[in-house]
Design a protein around this motif. Structure first.
Motif, PDB file in Angstrom:
ATOM      1  N   TYR A   1      71.579  48.399  15.961  1.00  0.00           N
ATOM      2  CA  TYR A   1      71.934  47.461  17.024  1.00  0.00           C
ATOM      3  C   TYR A   1      73.208  47.910  17.749  1.00  0.00           C
ATOM      4  O   TYR A   1      74.145  48.407  17.138  1.00  0.00           O
ATOM      5  N   ASP A   2      73.191  47.683  19.060  1.00  0.00           N
ATOM      6  CA  ASP A   2      74.355  48.020  19.884  1.00  0.00           C
ATOM      7  C   ASP A   2      75.361  46.882  19.941  1.00  0.00           C
ATOM      8  O   ASP A   2      76.553  47.098  20.157  1.00  0.00           O
ATOM      9  N   CYS A   3      74.849  45.655  19.798  1.00  0.00           N
ATOM     10  CA  CYS A   3      75.714  44.489  19.955  1.00  0.00           C
ATOM     11  C   CYS A   3      75.268  43.370  19.022  1.00  0.00           C
ATOM     12  O   CYS A   3      74.078  43.042  18.955  1.00  0.00           O
ATOM     13  N   PHE A   4      76.232  42.778  18.310  1.00  0.00           N
ATOM     14  CA  PHE A   4      75.991  41.584  17.509  1.00  0.00           C
ATOM     15  C   PHE A   4      76.639  40.423  18.265  1.00  0.00           C
ATOM     16  O   PHE A   4      77.862  40.268  18.241  1.00  0.00           O
ATOM     17  N   SER A   5      75.802  39.647  18.941  1.00  0.00           N
ATOM     18  CA  SER A   5      76.301  38.537  19.744  1.00  0.00           C
ATOM     19  C   SER A   5      76.217  37.270  18.897  1.00  0.00           C
ATOM     20  O   SER A   5      75.160  36.666  18.742  1.00  0.00           O
ATOM     21  N   MET A   6      77.344  36.880  18.331  1.00  0.00           N
ATOM     22  CA  MET A   6      77.413  35.771  17.389  1.00  0.00           C
ATOM     23  C   MET A   6      77.902  34.496  18.054  1.00  0.00           C
ATOM     24  O   MET A   6      78.672  34.533  19.018  1.00  0.00           O
ATOM     25  N   HIS A   7      77.479  33.369  17.508  1.00  0.00           N
ATOM     26  CA  HIS A   7      78.067  32.097  17.916  1.00  0.00           C
ATOM     27  C   HIS A   7      79.567  32.149  17.670  1.00  0.00           C
ATOM     28  O   HIS A   7      80.018  32.531  16.582  1.00  0.00           O
ATOM     29  N   GLN A   8      80.342  31.762  18.674  1.00  0.00           N
ATOM     30  CA  GLN A   8      81.800  31.851  18.592  1.00  0.00           C
ATOM     31  C   GLN A   8      82.358  30.535  18.034  1.00  0.00           C
ATOM     32  O   GLN A   8      82.840  29.670  18.760  1.00  0.00           O
ATOM     33  N   ALA A   9      82.272  30.387  16.708  1.00  0.00           N
ATOM     34  CA  ALA A   9      82.724  29.163  16.049  1.00  0.00           C
ATOM     35  C   ALA A   9      84.249  29.131  15.935  1.00  0.00           C
ATOM     36  O   ALA A   9      84.897  28.193  16.386  1.00  0.00           O
ATOM     37  N   ASN A  10      84.800  30.143  15.302  1.00  0.00           N
ATOM     38  CA  ASN A  10      86.242  30.390  15.330  1.00  0.00           C
ATOM     39  C   ASN A  10      86.479  31.824  14.883  1.00  0.00           C
ATOM     40  O   ASN A  10      85.589  32.468  14.312  1.00  0.00           O
ATOM     41  N   LEU A  11      87.665  32.326  15.154  1.00  0.00           N
ATOM     42  CA  LEU A  11      87.945  33.746  14.937  1.00  0.00           C
ATOM     43  C   LEU A  11      87.871  34.124  13.459  1.00  0.00           C
ATOM     44  O   LEU A  11      87.372  35.200  13.113  1.00  0.00           O
ATOM     45  N   PHE A  12      88.320  33.245  12.577  1.00  0.00           N
ATOM     46  CA  PHE A  12      88.307  33.565  11.155  1.00  0.00           C
ATOM     47  C   PHE A  12      86.870  33.738  10.661  1.00  0.00           C
ATOM     48  O   PHE A  12      86.568  34.660   9.896  1.00  0.00           O
ATOM     49  N   ILE A  13      85.968  32.853  11.096  1.00  0.00           N
ATOM     50  CA  ILE A  13      84.566  32.959  10.698  1.00  0.00           C
ATOM     51  C   ILE A  13      83.957  34.254  11.218  1.00  0.00           C
ATOM     52  O   ILE A  13      83.215  34.936  10.505  1.00  0.00           O
ATOM     53  N   LEU A  14      84.278  34.622  12.441  1.00  0.00           N
ATOM     54  CA  LEU A  14      83.758  35.876  12.998  1.00  0.00           C
ATOM     55  C   LEU A  14      84.245  37.072  12.188  1.00  0.00           C
ATOM     56  O   LEU A  14      83.492  38.016  11.929  1.00  0.00           O
ATOM     57  N   LYS A  15      85.502  37.027  11.776  1.00  0.00           N
ATOM     58  CA  LYS A  15      86.039  38.122  10.960  1.00  0.00           C
ATOM     59  C   LYS A  15      85.350  38.186   9.603  1.00  0.00           C
ATOM     60  O   LYS A  15      85.126  39.273   9.057  1.00  0.00           O
ATOM     61  N   GLN A  16      84.994  37.017   9.071  1.00  0.00           N
ATOM     62  CA  GLN A  16      84.271  36.991   7.806  1.00  0.00           C
ATOM     63  C   GLN A  16      82.873  37.590   7.950  1.00  0.00           C
ATOM     64  O   GLN A  16      82.387  38.287   7.055  1.00  0.00           O
ATOM     65  N   LEU A  17      82.220  37.334   9.076  1.00  0.00           N
ATOM     66  CA  LEU A  17      80.902  37.922   9.316  1.00  0.00           C
ATOM     67  C   LEU A  17      81.000  39.441   9.413  1.00  0.00           C
ATOM     68  O   LEU A  17      80.150  40.166   8.874  1.00  0.00           O
ATOM     69  N   VAL A  18      82.016  39.916  10.109  1.00  0.00           N
ATOM     70  CA  VAL A  18      82.242  41.361  10.205  1.00  0.00           C
ATOM     71  C   VAL A  18      82.399  41.963   8.813  1.00  0.00           C
ATOM     72  O   VAL A  18      81.796  42.996   8.488  1.00  0.00           O
ATOM     73  N   LYS A  19      83.193  41.302   7.982  1.00  0.00           N
ATOM     74  CA  LYS A  19      83.488  41.815   6.641  1.00  0.00           C
ATOM     75  C   LYS A  19      82.277  41.754   5.726  1.00  0.00           C
ATOM     76  O   LYS A  19      81.943  42.730   5.041  1.00  0.00           O
ATOM     77  N   ARG A  20      81.576  40.617   5.711  1.00  0.00           N
ATOM     78  CA  ARG A  20      80.513  40.401   4.729  1.00  0.00           C
ATOM     79  C   ARG A  20      79.203  41.099   5.092  1.00  0.00           C
ATOM     80  O   ARG A  20      78.424  41.443   4.206  1.00  0.00           O
ATOM     81  N   VAL A  21      78.948  41.270   6.399  1.00  0.00           N
ATOM     82  CA  VAL A  21      77.725  41.960   6.810  1.00  0.00           C
ATOM     83  C   VAL A  21      78.006  43.436   7.087  1.00  0.00           C
ATOM     84  O   VAL A  21      77.102  44.213   7.322  1.00  0.00           O
ATOM     85  N   LYS A  22      79.306  43.783   7.063  1.00  0.00           N
ATOM     86  CA  LYS A  22      79.742  45.164   7.320  1.00  0.00           C
ATOM     87  C   LYS A  22      79.349  45.616   8.736  1.00  0.00           C
ATOM     88  O   LYS A  22      78.729  46.656   8.948  1.00  0.00           O
ATOM     89  N   ILE A  23      79.727  44.785   9.696  1.00  0.00           N
ATOM     90  CA  ILE A  23      79.479  45.074  11.105  1.00  0.00           C
ATOM     91  C   ILE A  23      80.726  45.742  11.690  1.00  0.00           C
ATOM     92  O   ILE A  23      81.834  45.208  11.552  1.00  0.00           O
ATOM     93  N   PRO A  24      80.594  46.879  12.345  1.00  0.00           N
ATOM     94  CA  PRO A  24      81.758  47.478  13.014  1.00  0.00           C
ATOM     95  C   PRO A  24      82.343  46.507  14.043  1.00  0.00           C
ATOM     96  O   PRO A  24      81.594  45.914  14.826  1.00  0.00           O
ATOM     97  N   GLN A  25      83.649  46.324  14.024  1.00  0.00           N
ATOM     98  CA  GLN A  25      84.286  45.351  14.906  1.00  0.00           C
ATOM     99  C   GLN A  25      83.923  45.581  16.369  1.00  0.00           C
ATOM    100  O   GLN A  25      83.742  44.619  17.135  1.00  0.00           O
ATOM    101  N   GLU A  26      83.786  46.846  16.774  1.00  0.00           N
ATOM    102  CA  GLU A  26      83.487  47.133  18.176  1.00  0.00           C
ATOM    103  C   GLU A  26      82.093  46.691  18.581  1.00  0.00           C
ATOM    104  O   GLU A  26      81.784  46.581  19.777  1.00  0.00           O
ATOM    105  N   LYS A  27      81.236  46.405  17.602  1.00  0.00           N
ATOM    106  CA  LYS A  27      79.880  45.940  17.911  1.00  0.00           C
ATOM    107  C   LYS A  27      79.788  44.411  17.989  1.00  0.00           C
ATOM    108  O   LYS A  27      78.737  43.885  18.326  1.00  0.00           O
ATOM    109  N   MET A  28      80.864  43.723  17.655  1.00  0.00           N
ATOM    110  CA  MET A  28      80.856  42.264  17.713  1.00  0.00           C
ATOM    111  C   MET A  28      81.908  41.780  18.707  1.00  0.00           C
ATOM    112  O   MET A  28      83.080  41.605  18.378  1.00  0.00           O
ATOM    113  N   PRO A  29      81.520  41.543  19.955  1.00  0.00           N
ATOM    114  CA  PRO A  29      82.471  41.099  20.974  1.00  0.00           C
ATOM    115  C   PRO A  29      83.035  39.711  20.643  1.00  0.00           C
ATOM    116  O   PRO A  29      82.354  38.868  20.051  1.00  0.00           O
TER     117      PRO A  29
END
Length: 373
Positions: free
Chosen positions: A260-288
């Motif tokens: 995938y080129d882009c992981f477009s996630m629901h923007q709930a809050n920044l901490f949750i987004l960081k947790q998704l990056v960490k737990r799913v191992k998504i490169p930060q640059e792929k999650m705007p």
């Protein structure tokens, strides 16, 4: 995993719109104090959001996005046979607002129009519904429209929500296209936790509820007509349920993060987004990230994030998207689709407010100040 797969249907356009009124979170310092606002910014990552004007509704924002999309892509509106409108901020108690959008967008009477009451998972659910109807019909095109004005159901003295939500609208065009990349959707829900995010009043379960303010167990002031959120329950849900849902989706579709080129996630809050990056191992640059400038925009955060990332990109080329929406219901969903960069339009700002003429029709001497601009 009960997934839904659609072949020969493409997402051929995405557009989003926000109100022109931009609110800086720092402006709340005069009301809540410097410490409370700085703590909120640090916890959520929100620095500003857009707020609907008086008289500006969810359908006004959805209309602006859809009109922009149809005009830019030069779509024959008579070819649109399905309109799905997703909102929890309808214009009226009855009828549903989808018919209003059909009228305003000049769609055919042969267009099936209906409304879906869903929040943060709404883009994923709406995508599946529009694809399913398109797949089963003779129509060649469907329009998914979304809009929300969550700022209208937050109490000004509630620190947990007054600075959290942003208003916006979105539209996605779906059309039958032989050879199009497969669209896959996975939908989930858990009614056992329906009261984690709730507006208790306004329906028929508890009629006659007072509009008086009260102080909740969290120390925040609100009324029963304002959104009430169990922050701990919602946080636990997002951390415990969403990463496994994304991992299950990857496993079921036999794909990896690298596909995938882009992981477009629901923007709930920044901490949750960081947790998704960490737990799913998504490169930060792929999650705007867009929550910093637009707040939590609910169902619109998936398309809004895509438009923010690619809307001003002049280059053509396919983008493989994995999208995930989660929240009120509780409900959540994951989807994958491919879209060309040139079909992702830049975010627009709008002051538009529709004058439906209802007040004059029912009360001839009523308020006639609301004009479409």
């Amino acid at each position: 995993m009960p997934d839904f797969r659609f072949e020969n249907i493409s997402v051929s356009g995405i557009s989003t719109a926000v109100p022109s009124l931009r609110v800086d979170v720092d402006s709340f310092k005069a009301h809540f104090g410097d410490e409370a606002v700085e703590k909120f910014k640090s916890a959520t990552g929100i620095h500003s959001f857009h707020k609907a004007l008086d008289g500006q509704t969810a359908s006004d924002l959805g209309f602006a996005a859809a009109e922009h999309l149809l005009t830019e892509k030069k779509i024959n509106r008579g070819e649109i046979g399905i309109l799905v409108f997703v909102t929890q901020s309808p214009d009226y108690g009855r009828p549903n607002t989808a018919g209003v959008l059909q009228k305003r967008l000049s769609l055919s009477q042969d267009c099936a129009c209906f409304e879906v009451n869903l929040g943060c998972s709404g883009f994923i659910y709406g995508l599946e519904m529009a694809c399913a109807m398109l797949n089963a019909s003779s129509s060649g095109k469907a329009l998914l429209v979304l809009g929300e004005t969550a700022t209208k159901v937050t109490h000004p003295n509630d620190r947990s929500t007054a600075m959290l939500y942003g208003d916006s609208g979105a539209a996605a065009l779906l059309e039958k296209r032989p050879g199009a990349a497969e669209i896959i959707c996975d939908l989930k829900s858990d009614g056992d936790r329906f009261d984690a995010i709730i507006v208790p009043a306004g329906g028929f379960r508890h009629p006659g509820m007072t509009r008086d303010s009260y102080i909740g167990k969290d120390g925040n002031e609100r009324t029963l007509y304002d959104v009430c959120m169990d922050g701990t329950a919602v946080f636990t849900f997002t951390i415990s349920d969403i990463p496994p849902a994304i991992k299950d989706f990857l496993a079921a579709t036999q794909t990896t993060v690298e596909d995938y080129d882009c992981f477009s996630m629901h923007q709930a809050n920044l901490f949750i987004l960081k947790q998704l990056v960490k737990r799913v191992k998504i490169p930060q640059e792929k999650m705007p990230i867009t929550i910093d400038r637009y707040g939590n925009t609910g169902a619109m955060s998936v398309p809004l994030t895509l438009c923010d990332r690619y809307g001003s990109d002049a280059e053509a080329g396919a983008v493989n998207v994995l999208a995930c929406g989660f929240g009120i219901g509780l409900s959540w969903g994951t989807a994958s689709f491919t879209i060309d960069r040139k079909d992702i339009l830049p975010i627009t700002c709008t002051d538009s407010r529709y004058n439906d003429g209802i007040i004059n029709k029912i009360f001839p001497d009523g308020d006639t100040d609301k004009e479409e601009q």
